[in-house]
Design a protein around this motif. Structure first.
Motif, PDB file in Angstrom:
ATOM      1  N   TYR A  33       3.942 -24.827 -57.866  1.00 56.39           N
ATOM      2  CA  TYR A  33       3.917 -26.231 -57.456  1.00 56.39           C
ATOM      3  C   TYR A  33       2.669 -26.507 -56.621  1.00 56.39           C
ATOM      4  N   VAL A  34       1.971 -27.574 -56.980  1.00 59.53           N
ATOM      5  CA  VAL A  34       0.850 -28.069 -56.189  1.00 59.53           C
ATOM      6  C   VAL A  34       1.014 -29.576 -56.099  1.00 59.53           C
ATOM      7  N   LYS A  35       0.934 -30.114 -54.907  1.00 59.96           N
ATOM      8  CA  LYS A  35       1.104 -31.553 -54.721  1.00 59.96           C
ATOM      9  C   LYS A  35       0.032 -32.342 -55.452  1.00 59.96           C
ATOM     10  N   CYS A  37      -2.151 -34.703 -54.953  1.00 57.08           N
ATOM     11  CA  CYS A  37      -2.635 -35.775 -54.090  1.00 57.08           C
ATOM     12  C   CYS A  37      -1.460 -36.581 -53.584  1.00 57.08           C
ATOM     13  N   ASN A  38      -1.686 -37.324 -52.495  1.00 54.36           N
ATOM     14  CA  ASN A  38      -0.672 -38.244 -52.008  1.00 54.36           C
ATOM     15  C   ASN A  38      -0.628 -39.449 -52.929  1.00 54.36           C
ATOM     16  N   ILE A  39       0.463 -40.169 -52.908  1.00 55.24           N
ATOM     17  CA  ILE A  39       0.623 -41.308 -53.811  1.00 55.24           C
ATOM     18  C   ILE A  39      -0.529 -42.289 -53.695  1.00 55.24           C
ATOM     19  N   ALA A  40      -0.910 -42.634 -52.484  1.00 51.06           N
ATOM     20  CA  ALA A  40      -1.998 -43.600 -52.304  1.00 51.06           C
ATOM     21  C   ALA A  40      -3.125 -43.021 -51.457  1.00 51.06           C
ATOM     22  N   GLY A  41      -3.184 -41.722 -51.319  1.00 51.05           N
ATOM     23  CA  GLY A  41      -4.179 -41.095 -50.461  1.00 51.05           C
ATOM     24  C   GLY A  41      -5.540 -40.972 -51.114  1.00 51.05           C
ATOM     25  N   ASP A  42      -6.480 -40.435 -50.340  1.00 51.94           N
ATOM     26  CA  ASP A  42      -7.837 -40.258 -50.859  1.00 51.94           C
ATOM     27  C   ASP A  42      -8.380 -38.858 -50.567  1.00 51.94           C
ATOM     28  N   ASP A  43      -7.483 -37.882 -50.427  1.00 55.36           N
ATOM     29  CA  ASP A  43      -7.862 -36.503 -50.140  1.00 55.36           C
ATOM     30  C   ASP A  43      -8.023 -35.729 -51.449  1.00 55.36           C
ATOM     31  N   LEU A  44      -9.216 -35.190 -51.667  1.00 57.77           N
ATOM     32  CA  LEU A  44      -9.532 -34.488 -52.920  1.00 57.77           C
ATOM     33  C   LEU A  44      -9.152 -33.002 -52.917  1.00 57.77           C
ATOM     34  N   ASP A  45      -8.795 -32.454 -51.759  1.00 54.50           N
ATOM     35  CA  ASP A  45      -8.614 -31.009 -51.621  1.00 54.50           C
ATOM     36  C   ASP A  45      -7.684 -30.386 -52.663  1.00 54.50           C
ATOM     37  N   GLU A  46      -6.513 -30.963 -52.844  1.00 57.12           N
ATOM     38  CA  GLU A  46      -5.547 -30.311 -53.723  1.00 57.12           C
ATOM     39  C   GLU A  46      -5.743 -30.639 -55.201  1.00 57.12           C
ATOM     40  N   ILE A  47      -6.603 -31.575 -55.518  1.00 61.77           N
ATOM     41  CA  ILE A  47      -6.864 -31.860 -56.935  1.00 61.77           C
ATOM     42  C   ILE A  47      -7.520 -30.652 -57.587  1.00 61.77           C
ATOM     43  N   GLU A  48      -8.458 -30.025 -56.904  1.00 67.68           N
ATOM     44  CA  GLU A  48      -9.095 -28.823 -57.449  1.00 67.68           C
ATOM     45  C   GLU A  48      -8.080 -27.696 -57.611  1.00 67.68           C
ATOM     46  N   THR A  49      -7.200 -27.528 -56.631  1.00 70.34           N
ATOM     47  CA  THR A  49      -6.158 -26.498 -56.714  1.00 70.34           C
ATOM     48  C   THR A  49      -5.221 -26.787 -57.870  1.00 70.34           C
ATOM     49  N   ALA A  50      -4.791 -28.023 -58.005  1.00 65.82           N
ATOM     50  CA  ALA A  50      -3.891 -28.405 -59.103  1.00 65.82           C
ATOM     51  C   ALA A  50      -4.558 -28.171 -60.455  1.00 65.82           C
ATOM     52  N   THR A  51      -5.830 -28.459 -60.538  1.00 66.86           N
ATOM     53  CA  THR A  51      -6.569 -28.261 -61.787  1.00 66.86           C
ATOM     54  C   THR A  51      -6.636 -26.780 -62.140  1.00 66.86           C
ATOM     55  N   GLN A  52      -6.881 -25.930 -61.168  1.00 66.10           N
ATOM     56  CA  GLN A  52      -6.940 -24.491 -61.424  1.00 66.10           C
ATOM     57  C   GLN A  52      -5.571 -23.946 -61.830  1.00 66.10           C
ATOM     58  N   VAL A  53      -4.514 -24.392 -61.165  1.00 63.67           N
ATOM     59  CA  VAL A  53      -3.165 -23.957 -61.525  1.00 63.67           C
ATOM     60  C   VAL A  53      -2.828 -24.419 -62.944  1.00 63.67           C
ATOM     61  N   ALA A  54      -3.224 -25.641 -63.294  1.00 64.50           N
ATOM     62  CA  ALA A  54      -2.990 -26.156 -64.645  1.00 64.50           C
ATOM     63  C   ALA A  54      -3.708 -25.314 -65.696  1.00 64.50           C
ATOM     64  N   LEU A  55      -4.923 -24.940 -65.377  1.00 68.96           N
ATOM     65  CA  LEU A  55      -5.719 -24.121 -66.292  1.00 68.96           C
ATOM     66  C   LEU A  55      -5.059 -22.768 -66.548  1.00 68.96           C
ATOM     67  N   ASP A  56      -4.427 -22.208 -65.531  1.00 67.31           N
ATOM     68  CA  ASP A  56      -3.820 -20.885 -65.614  1.00 67.31           C
ATOM     69  C   ASP A  56      -2.357 -20.901 -66.057  1.00 67.31           C
ATOM     70  N   SER A  57      -1.801 -22.062 -66.365  1.00 65.03           N
ATOM     71  CA  SER A  57      -0.376 -22.181 -66.683  1.00 65.03           C
ATOM     72  C   SER A  57      -0.138 -22.391 -68.167  1.00 65.03           C
ATOM     73  N   ASP A  58       1.060 -22.000 -68.601  1.00 63.39           N
ATOM     74  CA  ASP A  58       1.459 -22.205 -70.001  1.00 63.39           C
ATOM     75  C   ASP A  58       1.913 -23.634 -70.258  1.00 63.39           C
ATOM     76  N   VAL A  59       2.535 -24.253 -69.265  1.00 61.06           N
ATOM     77  CA  VAL A  59       3.039 -25.623 -69.366  1.00 61.06           C
ATOM     78  C   VAL A  59       2.764 -26.324 -68.041  1.00 61.06           C
ATOM     79  N   VAL A  60       2.412 -27.597 -68.109  1.00 55.01           N
ATOM     80  CA  VAL A  60       2.173 -28.396 -66.906  1.00 55.01           C
ATOM     81  C   VAL A  60       3.042 -29.643 -66.980  1.00 55.01           C
ATOM     82  N   ILE A  61       3.772 -29.914 -65.911  1.00 55.44           N
ATOM     83  CA  ILE A  61       4.542 -31.152 -65.786  1.00 55.44           C
ATOM     84  C   ILE A  61       3.923 -31.926 -64.634  1.00 55.44           C
ATOM     85  N   LEU A  62       3.416 -33.097 -64.928  1.00 49.11           N
ATOM     86  CA  LEU A  62       2.672 -33.893 -63.953  1.00 49.11           C
ATOM     87  C   LEU A  62       3.456 -35.167 -63.644  1.00 49.11           C
TER      88      LEU A  62
END
Length: 103
Positions: A33-35, A37-62
């Motif tokens: 699980y990777v958050k 981003c916040n619903i209306a936030g502007d923090d980019l930090d976890e987008i890169e983490t989420a992208t890497q986890v997605a790349l390494d996963s068999d299935v992604v639910i967003l």
């Protein structure tokens, strides 16, 4: 408002995986699980983490969308786009994970 009595999608998925893994299957499923981003936030930090986890996963639910702070009875929006960085998150994850993504 207290919504603690409601099961979140993450809780429901985690419970199904736990139940399946406890039933003597030869292959276990890992939930990541990777958050993102916040619903209306502007923090980019976890987008890169989420992208890497997605790349390494068999299935992604967003999960994307709104909460009561963006739209509710008597509080309409003038735009129908997703707020904050959700579009950036979605595009980044889709680019990394492709057709193995469920939105």
């Amino acid at each position: 408002k207290d919504f603690s009595c409601l099961e979140t999608p993450l809780q429901a998925i985690a419970q199904k995986i736990k139940s399946r893994n406890n039933n003597d299957h030869d292959d276990s499923i890992a939930l990541k699980y990777v958050k993102g981003c916040n619903i209306a936030g502007d923090d980019l930090d976890e987008i890169e983490t989420a992208t890497q986890v997605a790349l390494d996963s068999d299935v992604v639910i967003l999960f994307l969308g709104l909460d009561g702070s963006q739209e509710s009875e008597g509080k309409d929006r003038y735009e129908t786009t997703l707020p904050g960085l959700q579009m950036k998150l979605m595009n980044s994850v889709l680019k990394a994970a492709g057709p193995k993504t469920i939105i």
